[in-house]
Write a protein that holds these residues in place. Sequence first.
Motif, PDB file in Angstrom:
ATOM      1  N   TRP A 121       0.795  -1.230   0.000  1.00 27.67           N
ATOM      2  CA  TRP A 121       0.000   0.000   0.000  1.00 27.67           C
ATOM      3  C   TRP A 121       0.829   1.282   0.000  1.00 27.67           C
ATOM      4  CZ3 TRP A 121      -3.238  -2.312   4.528  1.00 27.67           C
ATOM      5  CH2 TRP A 121      -4.268  -3.109   4.004  1.00 27.67           C
ATOM      6  N   TRP A 122       2.044   1.211   0.520  1.00 28.88           N
ATOM      7  CA  TRP A 122       2.759   2.441   0.821  1.00 28.88           C
ATOM      8  C   TRP A 122       2.955   3.369  -0.374  1.00 28.88           C
ATOM      9  CZ3 TRP A 122       2.653   4.539   5.211  1.00 28.88           C
ATOM     10  CH2 TRP A 122       3.445   5.650   5.481  1.00 28.88           C
ATOM     11  N   PRO A 123       3.342   2.870  -1.557  1.00 29.71           N
ATOM     12  CA  PRO A 123       3.496   3.787  -2.699  1.00 29.71           C
ATOM     13  C   PRO A 123       2.189   4.506  -3.033  1.00 29.71           C
ATOM     14  CG  PRO A 123       4.543   1.684  -3.173  1.00 29.71           C
ATOM     15  CD  PRO A 123       3.746   1.490  -1.912  1.00 29.71           C
ATOM     16  N   LEU A 124       1.055   3.816  -2.872  1.00 28.25           N
ATOM     17  CA  LEU A 124      -0.239   4.420  -3.177  1.00 28.25           C
ATOM     18  C   LEU A 124      -0.653   5.399  -2.085  1.00 28.25           C
ATOM     19  CD1 LEU A 124      -1.881   1.123  -4.435  1.00 28.25           C
ATOM     20  CD2 LEU A 124      -1.305   3.099  -5.845  1.00 28.25           C
ATOM     21  N   VAL A 125      -0.254   5.115  -0.855  1.00 29.44           N
ATOM     22  CA  VAL A 125      -0.501   6.064   0.238  1.00 29.44           C
ATOM     23  C   VAL A 125       0.287   7.341  -0.017  1.00 29.44           C
ATOM     24  CG1 VAL A 125      -0.066   6.503   2.697  1.00 29.44           C
ATOM     25  CG2 VAL A 125      -1.089   4.326   1.967  1.00 29.44           C
ATOM     26  N   GLU A 126       1.544   7.192  -0.397  1.00 32.28           N
ATOM     27  CA  GLU A 126       2.369   8.368  -0.666  1.00 32.28           C
ATOM     28  C   GLU A 126       1.859   9.150  -1.874  1.00 32.28           C
ATOM     29  OE1 GLU A 126       6.396   6.686  -0.783  1.00 32.28           O
ATOM     30  OE2 GLU A 126       6.754   7.798   1.077  1.00 32.28           O
ATOM     31  N   ALA A 127       1.163   8.434  -2.785  1.00 32.37           N
ATOM     32  CA  ALA A 127       0.613   9.098  -3.977  1.00 32.37           C
ATOM     33  C   ALA A 127      -0.677   9.842  -3.668  1.00 32.37           C
ATOM     34  CB  ALA A 127       0.384   8.075  -5.079  1.00 32.37           C
ATOM     35  N   GLY A 128      -1.188   9.706  -2.427  1.00 36.57           N
ATOM     36  CA  GLY A 128      -2.330  10.519  -2.039  1.00 36.57           C
ATOM     37  C   GLY A 128      -3.646   9.808  -1.846  1.00 36.57           C
ATOM     38  N   ALA A 129      -3.649   8.491  -1.710  1.00 41.72           N
ATOM     39  CA  ALA A 129      -4.903   7.780  -1.454  1.00 41.72           C
ATOM     40  C   ALA A 129      -5.564   8.345  -0.189  1.00 41.72           C
ATOM     41  CB  ALA A 129      -4.649   6.289  -1.292  1.00 41.72           C
ATOM     42  N   GLU A 130      -6.867   8.608  -0.280  1.00 44.16           N
ATOM     43  CA  GLU A 130      -7.571   9.255   0.831  1.00 44.16           C
ATOM     44  C   GLU A 130      -7.795   8.329   2.022  1.00 44.16           C
ATOM     45  OE1 GLU A 130     -11.213  11.292  -0.075  1.00 44.16           O
ATOM     46  OE2 GLU A 130     -10.542  11.736  -2.106  1.00 44.16           O
ATOM     47  N   ALA A 131      -8.029   7.056   1.724  1.00 43.54           N
ATOM     48  CA  ALA A 131      -8.390   6.111   2.781  1.00 43.54           C
ATOM     49  C   ALA A 131      -8.111   4.700   2.297  1.00 43.54           C
ATOM     50  CB  ALA A 131      -9.872   6.257   3.148  1.00 43.54           C
ATOM     51  N   ILE A 132      -8.089   3.772   3.237  1.00 41.75           N
ATOM     52  CA  ILE A 132      -8.041   2.342   2.915  1.00 41.75           C
ATOM     53  C   ILE A 132      -9.385   1.780   3.362  1.00 41.75           C
ATOM     54  CG2 ILE A 132      -6.834   0.158   3.236  1.00 41.75           C
ATOM     55  CD1 ILE A 132      -4.373   1.798   4.100  1.00 41.75           C
ATOM     56  N   VAL A 133     -10.190   1.364   2.392  1.00 41.74           N
ATOM     57  CA  VAL A 133     -11.574   0.968   2.647  1.00 41.74           C
ATOM     58  C   VAL A 133     -11.640  -0.523   2.962  1.00 41.74           C
ATOM     59  CG1 VAL A 133     -13.913   0.917   1.717  1.00 41.74           C
ATOM     60  CG2 VAL A 133     -12.354   2.751   1.061  1.00 41.74           C
ATOM     61  N   MET A 134     -12.364  -0.847   4.025  1.00 37.06           N
ATOM     62  CA  MET A 134     -12.557  -2.232   4.431  1.00 37.06           C
ATOM     63  C   MET A 134     -14.014  -2.640   4.219  1.00 37.06           C
ATOM     64  SD  MET A 134      -9.664  -3.417   5.582  1.00 37.06           S
ATOM     65  CE  MET A 134      -8.206  -2.434   5.207  1.00 37.06           C
ATOM     66  N   THR A 135     -14.227  -3.705   3.472  1.00 41.47           N
ATOM     67  CA  THR A 135     -15.575  -4.229   3.272  1.00 41.47           C
ATOM     68  C   THR A 135     -15.838  -5.458   4.139  1.00 41.47           C
ATOM     69  OG1 THR A 135     -14.803  -5.537   1.384  1.00 41.47           O
ATOM     70  CG2 THR A 135     -15.744  -3.363   0.923  1.00 41.47           C
ATOM     71  N   ALA A 136     -14.823  -5.941   4.810  1.00 38.95           N
ATOM     72  CA  ALA A 136     -14.974  -7.036   5.775  1.00 38.95           C
ATOM     73  C   ALA A 136     -14.529  -6.501   7.126  1.00 38.95           C
ATOM     74  CB  ALA A 136     -14.130  -8.248   5.370  1.00 38.95           C
TER      75      ALA A 136
END
Length: 409
Positions: free
Chosen positions: A232-247
Motif C-alpha cells: 500500500w505504501w506507494p499508493l498512500v504516498e501518492a495521495g490515497a484518501e483512505a483504505i476501505v474495508m468491506t470485511a
Amino acid sequence: MQTNLADFIKNTPDGQEADAILRKCVHCGFCTATCPTYQLLGDELDGPRGRIYLMKQVLEGKPATRKTQIHLDRCLTCRNCESTCPSGVQYGRLVDIGRRIVEQQVARPLSERVARAALKEALPRKWLFQPAMKAGQLVRPLLPSVLRNKVPAAQAAGAWPRTEHPRKMLLLDGCVQPAMAPNINAATARVLDALGVQLVVAPKAGCCGAIRYHMNDQEGGLDDMRNNIDAWWPLVEAGAEAIVMTASGCGVTVKEYGHHLAHDPKYADKARRISDLTKDLSEILPAFEAELQQKLSGRPGKRVAYHPPCTLQHGQQIRGKVEGLLRAVGVDVQLCADSHLCCGSAGTYSVLQPDLSYQLRDNKLRNLEATKPDMIVSANIGCQTHLQSGTDTPVAHWVELIDRALVAA
C-alpha cells in the motif's frame, strides 16, 4: 487487580501490556452478562472473568494445562465484554498474549494440530484457497453438510468500473472474500464510482494478518501485515484518501497495525499511518448520504434484518452507521433481539468449535427471522457465510443492497 508476573514475561512488551490490562480488571462480572459462551455453558471459566483469572495464573508462573487451553479456545474473541466493561479492560489484546503463552506450554492433540495448520496455511493464500473454493463449489451438492456449510454457492463477481476519478481510495481485496463472495468488492467499487471515487486494489496486498495472528502464529500474522504495508505504501504516498474495508474482521485488524507493529523500528511509523487511514465502508458512505438519497429516492424499499458483526460493533466500536445510511435511502432496517451477541462465525471458530458455533448461529437466526425480513444483511464475509448455511432467507453484504438499487435507478 494485583499482579506479580513471572520472570519469563516480566519487563517484556507483552508482559507490560498484559500487566496493565490485568490491573484494570476489578472482577465486577459485568462481562459475563454479555459473553456468548458463558450464556451457553454457564461455566465461570468460559466467561471473560474466568479466562482472565486463568491467564493471570499462567502469566504469574503457574504451568498452563490442557484445561486452560480448552477454555481459551472456546472464547470467540467477539470482544462483547470490552463493550460492557466499565473499567476499559482490553480483553482481546490480553487473550492474544495468553493464548500464545499457553500454546507454548501445552501440546495439542495431533488432530487439532493438523486442522489448525491447514487453516492458517491455506486460508491466507489466495493461490491455494481460491482454486479449492472453486472446486468445492463445483461439487457442492455432493458435499456432506459440514463441508457444504463452508462452501457458499458460486457468485458472479460483477463488472469492475473502469472510470478514472481524481479521488482515489485503496481497497483491501482480502484472502477468502474474493473467492467466497466476489461481488462484495465489485459492488463497493461500483457504488463509490457512482459517487465520484475510484477504488484501487494493490495487487500484492493479501491477508490482513488476522488468521495467522489469532491462531497463535503471531510472527506469520505480523509478516502478512508488513506485506500489506509494503504493497500500500506507494499508493498512500501518492495521495490515497483512505483504505476501505468491506470485511469488518479485516478492518479491526488493520486498524490495529499500529499497535501490533509498534516495536518494529522499520514499520512502526508506517503502521500507524496505515491504521489512521483505514476506514470501514460504513464510515465512508455516510458522507455521501444526501447524494445517495437523491439517486435512489427510496427505491430499495426492502425490509431487511441487519446483523452487526462483532468486529464492527465491539472491535471497532462502530454502531448505528449502517442502519442509519440504509434507512436514509429507503430501507426498512430491523435489528433483532440480542443484536449485540455473536453469530458464532468468529473467523475459524466455526470450524474449530462447531457445536458452540452452530448453537450461536441458530439462536441468532431465530431472532433475525422473527423480524420477518426479505433478506438479512451484514458487514463481514464470515458472518454472511455462517448465517446463510442455516437459512433459506438470502444473506448479503449491505453494500450489495445499495448497488442493486443504483443499478435499478
